[in-house]
Design a protein around this motif. Structure first.
Motif, PDB file in Angstrom:
ATOM      1  N   GLY A 154       0.842  -0.988  -0.039  1.00 30.80           N
ATOM      2  CA  GLY A 154       0.042   0.219   0.112  1.00 30.80           C
ATOM      3  C   GLY A 154       0.845   1.314   0.045  1.00 30.80           C
ATOM      4  N   LYS A 155       0.176   2.292  -0.534  1.00 30.94           N
ATOM      5  CA  LYS A 155       0.829   3.661  -0.557  1.00 30.94           C
ATOM      6  C   LYS A 155       0.518   4.422   0.653  1.00 30.94           C
ATOM      7  N   ASP A 156      -0.941   4.206   1.013  1.00 35.49           N
ATOM      8  CA  ASP A 156      -1.609   5.010   1.973  1.00 35.49           C
ATOM      9  C   ASP A 156      -1.737   4.212   3.133  1.00 35.49           C
ATOM     10  N   ASP A 300      -2.064   5.706   6.906  1.00 34.86           N
ATOM     11  CA  ASP A 300      -0.794   6.361   7.276  1.00 34.86           C
ATOM     12  C   ASP A 300      -0.973   7.719   7.632  1.00 34.86           C
ATOM     13  N   PRO A 301      -0.213   8.183   8.864  1.00 36.15           N
ATOM     14  CA  PRO A 301      -0.479   9.500   9.191  1.00 36.15           C
ATOM     15  C   PRO A 301      -0.135  10.389   8.178  1.00 36.15           C
ATOM     16  N   ALA A 302       0.724  10.327   7.219  1.00 36.35           N
ATOM     17  CA  ALA A 302       1.076  10.982   6.004  1.00 36.35           C
ATOM     18  C   ALA A 302      -0.116  11.095   5.027  1.00 36.35           C
ATOM     19  N   ALA A 303      -0.917  10.125   4.923  1.00 32.72           N
ATOM     20  CA  ALA A 303      -2.128  10.113   4.100  1.00 32.72           C
ATOM     21  C   ALA A 303      -3.352  11.099   4.754  1.00 32.72           C
ATOM     22  N   GLN A 304      -3.393  10.986   5.981  1.00 32.07           N
ATOM     23  CA  GLN A 304      -4.399  11.814   6.787  1.00 32.07           C
ATOM     24  C   GLN A 304      -3.930  13.240   6.738  1.00 32.07           C
ATOM     25  N   ARG A 305      -2.656  13.614   6.798  1.00 34.50           N
ATOM     26  CA  ARG A 305      -2.141  14.806   6.493  1.00 34.50           C
ATOM     27  C   ARG A 305      -2.686  15.440   5.209  1.00 34.50           C
ATOM     28  N   ALA A 306      -2.248  14.655   4.068  1.00 32.16           N
ATOM     29  CA  ALA A 306      -2.363  14.842   2.851  1.00 32.16           C
ATOM     30  C   ALA A 306      -3.707  15.374   2.230  1.00 32.16           C
ATOM     31  N   HIS A 307      -4.575  14.319   2.828  1.00 32.58           N
ATOM     32  CA  HIS A 307      -5.996  14.351   2.542  1.00 32.58           C
ATOM     33  C   HIS A 307      -6.853  14.932   3.532  1.00 32.58           C
ATOM     34  N   GLN A 449     -15.235   8.207   3.633  1.00 29.02           N
ATOM     35  CA  GLN A 449     -15.420   8.374   2.262  1.00 29.02           C
ATOM     36  C   GLN A 449     -14.061   8.095   1.511  1.00 29.02           C
ATOM     37  N   THR A 450     -13.161   9.066   1.903  1.00 33.25           N
ATOM     38  CA  THR A 450     -11.893   9.426   1.422  1.00 33.25           C
ATOM     39  C   THR A 450     -10.870   8.203   1.827  1.00 33.25           C
ATOM     40  N   ALA A 451     -11.073   7.688   3.100  1.00 31.45           N
ATOM     41  CA  ALA A 451     -10.172   6.374   3.243  1.00 31.45           C
ATOM     42  C   ALA A 451     -10.665   5.340   2.489  1.00 31.45           C
ATOM     43  N   LEU A 452     -11.678   5.143   2.474  1.00 36.03           N
ATOM     44  CA  LEU A 452     -12.216   3.832   1.541  1.00 36.03           C
ATOM     45  C   LEU A 452     -11.851   3.929   0.218  1.00 36.03           C
ATOM     46  N   ALA A 453     -11.725   4.991  -0.339  1.00 31.63           N
ATOM     47  CA  ALA A 453     -11.531   5.248  -1.715  1.00 31.63           C
ATOM     48  C   ALA A 453      -9.877   4.994  -1.910  1.00 31.63           C
ATOM     49  N   LEU A 454      -8.953   5.494  -1.052  1.00 34.36           N
ATOM     50  CA  LEU A 454      -7.364   5.404  -0.950  1.00 34.36           C
ATOM     51  C   LEU A 454      -7.397   3.896  -0.692  1.00 34.36           C
ATOM     52  N   LEU A 455      -8.070   3.110   0.044  1.00 30.93           N
ATOM     53  CA  LEU A 455      -7.895   1.722   0.390  1.00 30.93           C
ATOM     54  C   LEU A 455      -8.148   0.844  -0.992  1.00 30.93           C
ATOM     55  N   ALA A 456      -9.269   1.350  -1.588  1.00 31.03           N
ATOM     56  CA  ALA A 456      -9.502   0.695  -3.030  1.00 31.03           C
ATOM     57  C   ALA A 456      -8.573   0.877  -3.879  1.00 31.03           C
ATOM     58  N   GLN A 457      -7.894   1.935  -3.932  1.00 34.48           N
ATOM     59  CA  GLN A 457      -6.743   2.272  -4.851  1.00 34.48           C
ATOM     60  C   GLN A 457      -5.432   1.545  -4.540  1.00 34.48           C
ATOM     61  N   ASP A 458      -5.240   1.422  -3.345  1.00 34.18           N
ATOM     62  CA  ASP A 458      -4.067   0.678  -2.822  1.00 34.18           C
ATOM     63  C   ASP A 458      -4.147  -0.639  -3.138  1.00 34.18           C
ATOM     64  N   LEU A 459      -5.400  -1.392  -2.936  1.00 35.61           N
ATOM     65  CA  LEU A 459      -5.569  -2.822  -3.426  1.00 35.61           C
ATOM     66  C   LEU A 459      -5.508  -2.887  -4.921  1.00 35.61           C
ATOM     67  N   ASP A 460      -5.984  -1.890  -5.642  1.00 33.51           N
ATOM     68  CA  ASP A 460      -6.099  -2.180  -7.127  1.00 33.51           C
ATOM     69  C   ASP A 460      -4.568  -1.937  -7.710  1.00 33.51           C
ATOM     70  N   ARG A 461      -3.691  -0.995  -7.068  1.00 33.41           N
ATOM     71  CA  ARG A 461      -2.704  -0.620  -7.318  1.00 33.41           C
ATOM     72  C   ARG A 461      -1.471  -1.904  -7.179  1.00 33.41           C
TER      73      ARG A 461
END
Length: 551
Positions: A154-156, A300-307, A449-461
């Motif tokens: 995962g990235k996020d 990840d904390p960095a993702a929390q800050r970024a988003h 909403q944002t966290a689920l979208a990020l997780l879906a992206q991590d799984l696909d990626r």
């Protein structure tokens, strides 16, 4: 020593250097720690050793929206051990970012840094009987463990942090002998505090008014008082103590009872692993000391800050039990036998079967197709959940169709308009009952909403699988069961400014020299984590402050 207020004469008086109100995990941990340091402690518990209807009746109150919050006498136990008599045992520390003043989370920021609790977490872990204080895979295990999902990168999100599980420990049962044997502790059962009394200036607590279950009046004199009765009951007692402070003790700026948080939780979507169900490990690993540990997706904390969103974790979960299309006999047996499950855990089994009577037939067909698996599961649950000293933490079922849902647990923003206050009704001792108006915010929805979208992206990626869900369903799913039961947080929040908080960094009530609050009531933010471990750690930190005060 353990005694019962029903055996104490009317108008009797008790005294101690420190009086702790509430014998749940926080109160018991604090009492034992102070006693070990040679300090006399009076520990008052409003209930007895067992749950009774009469005692629980004092917890009844009103809820503004019953669909959004459970009845106030549920998820709370007015007896020795408090909520630890019914908890699931999930333990994890708060993350460093949870303590920060985050400009995208209104009213966030603790007056202490994460490091202030670091020294207390290991002892809290031991008291909670959650094994070693090791919450990453690498620190908890010196042997290889299966990945949560093969090839996930995962990235996020990460999957290397853990939840650890207590036995779960009933603090009243586990530590009763220590409480009884201690020459420094006097535990009084069935002793309900009805008023906090102060001097005429209102700056010093002079005593407590107590009623026994039989109605006797008992006066308590003490140098210091610690309220450890839970986020709701502590607040009720402070609001009701209004003889000198008209708005309630510690409520000069109308903060007490506000910023009420629980957690945002729900189950959503379908995940199918690219490598099949064998590529997924969503169960428990067992540490060398026997503690059950479980991986989860952690944002990840960095993702929390970024988003600019709150904290969030998720676990792989079986499909919705009520929908017989999962094809799994064990899940169908759980659904058809849901009335045997304790009410606090039954909410997610009570969803209406989308196929009605036909769905019931299909559930029965699922069971008939796998009777051996159902019986084996039932036997395992009997041994692991009922007979074992350290119980198997939860139901883990590998779905027959290889589809997993996602169970999420998210931070709730502190919202001034989410609150508890006194209602018009009163209990048997004349103390006003609580009225709860729990609310969530658009920021809470955005976090999920944002966290689920990020997780879906991590799984696909990662190419390890696909998570399919409808973003339009997020708010419905995160509010399907309302406030997460049992997590009563933030009603007497900690801060440096009395205009926006109830207690200071040492958990002392602003403007009151000898009154402290312990427990999740003082948390300024809720984190993604269940509150018990941090509440106990914060109580141990308070023990150091109290030791200095009485030295």
């Amino acid at each position: 020593m353990i005694t019962d207020a029903n055996d104490i004469l009317d108008t009797a008086a008790l005294s101690a250097t420190i009086c702790i109100v509430g014998a749940g995990p926080v109160g018991i941990a604090l009492a034992l720690t102070l006693a070990d340091r040679g300090i006399d402690v009076l520990l008052l518990e409003a209930g007895g050793t067992d749950r009774t209807d009469d005692s629980q009746d004092h917890y009844r109150g009103s809820v503004a929206n019953p669909a959004m919050h459970s009845p106030l006498d549920e998820y709370r136990e007015r007896r020795l051990g408090g909520s630890s008599t019914i908890w699931g045992g999930r333990c994890m520390p708060f993350d460093p970012i949870d303590f920060e003043d985050r400009d995208w989370i209104p009213n966030s920021g603790w007056p202490v840094e994460a490091g202030a609790l670091a020294a207390y977490y290991p002892q809290a872990n031991r008291l909670c009987e959650a094994g070693e204080f090791a919450y990453t895979v690498d620190s908890a295990f010196d042997r290889p463990t299966r990945p949560m999902i093969a090839d996930f990168a995962g990235k996020d999100f990460s999957t290397d942090t853990l939840e650890r599980f207590s036995c779960p420990t009933d603090f009243g049962r586990r530590y009763r002998e220590r409480l009884h044997a201690s020459p420094r502790i006097t535990l009084v059962l069935n002793a309900a505090v009805t008023d906090i009394e102060t001097d005429t200036a209102g700056g010093v607590v002079t005593g407590l008014a107590v009623r026994s279950a039989s109605g006797a009046r008992i006066a308590v004199a003490t140098d210091h008082v610690v309220l450890a009765a839970g986020g709701l009951e502590t607040t009720r007692l402070m609001l009701a103590s209004s003889k000198v402070h008209p708005n309630g003790i510690g409520n000069a700026h109308d903060v007490l009872g506000r910023y009420y948080m629980c957690h945002i939780a729900g189950t959503i979507g379908i995940f199918v692993a690219a490598g099949g169900e064998s590529a997924v490990w969503h169960g428990y690993d067992v540490a060398d000391d026997g503690t059950y540990c479980r991986r989860r997706f952690a944002l990840d904390p960095a993702a929390q800050r970024a988003h600019r969103i709150g904290n969030f974790v998720a676990r792989l979960h079986h499909p919705r039990i009520a929908d017989a299309r999962h094809g799994t006999g064990i899940l169908s047996a759980l659904y058809l036998g849901r009335l045997l499950v304790p009410r606090q855990y039954r909410k997610r089994l009570d969803d209406a079967d989308p196929a009605g009577a036909a769905g019931t037939v299909r559930h029965m067909a699922n069971i008939i197709r796998d009777p051996v698996g159902v019986l084996r599961f039932a036997g395992g649950m009997l041994v692991g959940r009922k007979l074992a000293g350290r119980k198997y933490p939860s139901i883990i079922v590998r779905p027959r169709n290889g589809s997993f849902s996602l169970d999420f647990h998210a931070e709730q923003e502190p919202n001034r308009d989410s609150r508890v206050r006194l209602g018009s009704d009163r209990d048997a001792w004349g103390v006003p009952r609580l009225a709860v108006d729990w609310r969530y915010t658009r920021g809470d929805v955005t976090t999920v909403q944002t966290a689920l979208a990020l997780l879906a992206q991590d799984l696909d990626r990662s190419g390890c699988g696909h998570f399919d869900y409808d973003p339009q369903d997020v708010e419905t799913e995160m509010t399907r069961y309302g406030a997460y039961g049992g997590h009563h947080i933030g009603t007497a929040r900690m801060g440096d400014d009395p205009r926006h908080s109830v207690v200071d960094a040492d958990c002392r009530v602003h403007g009151i020299a000898n009154l402290h609050v312990a427990g999740a009531a003082v948390f300024p933010t809720s984190s993604q984590a269940n509150p018990t471990l941090t509440a106990v750690a914060l109580a141990l930190r308070l023990a150091d402050r109290l030791t200095e005060l009485v030295a």
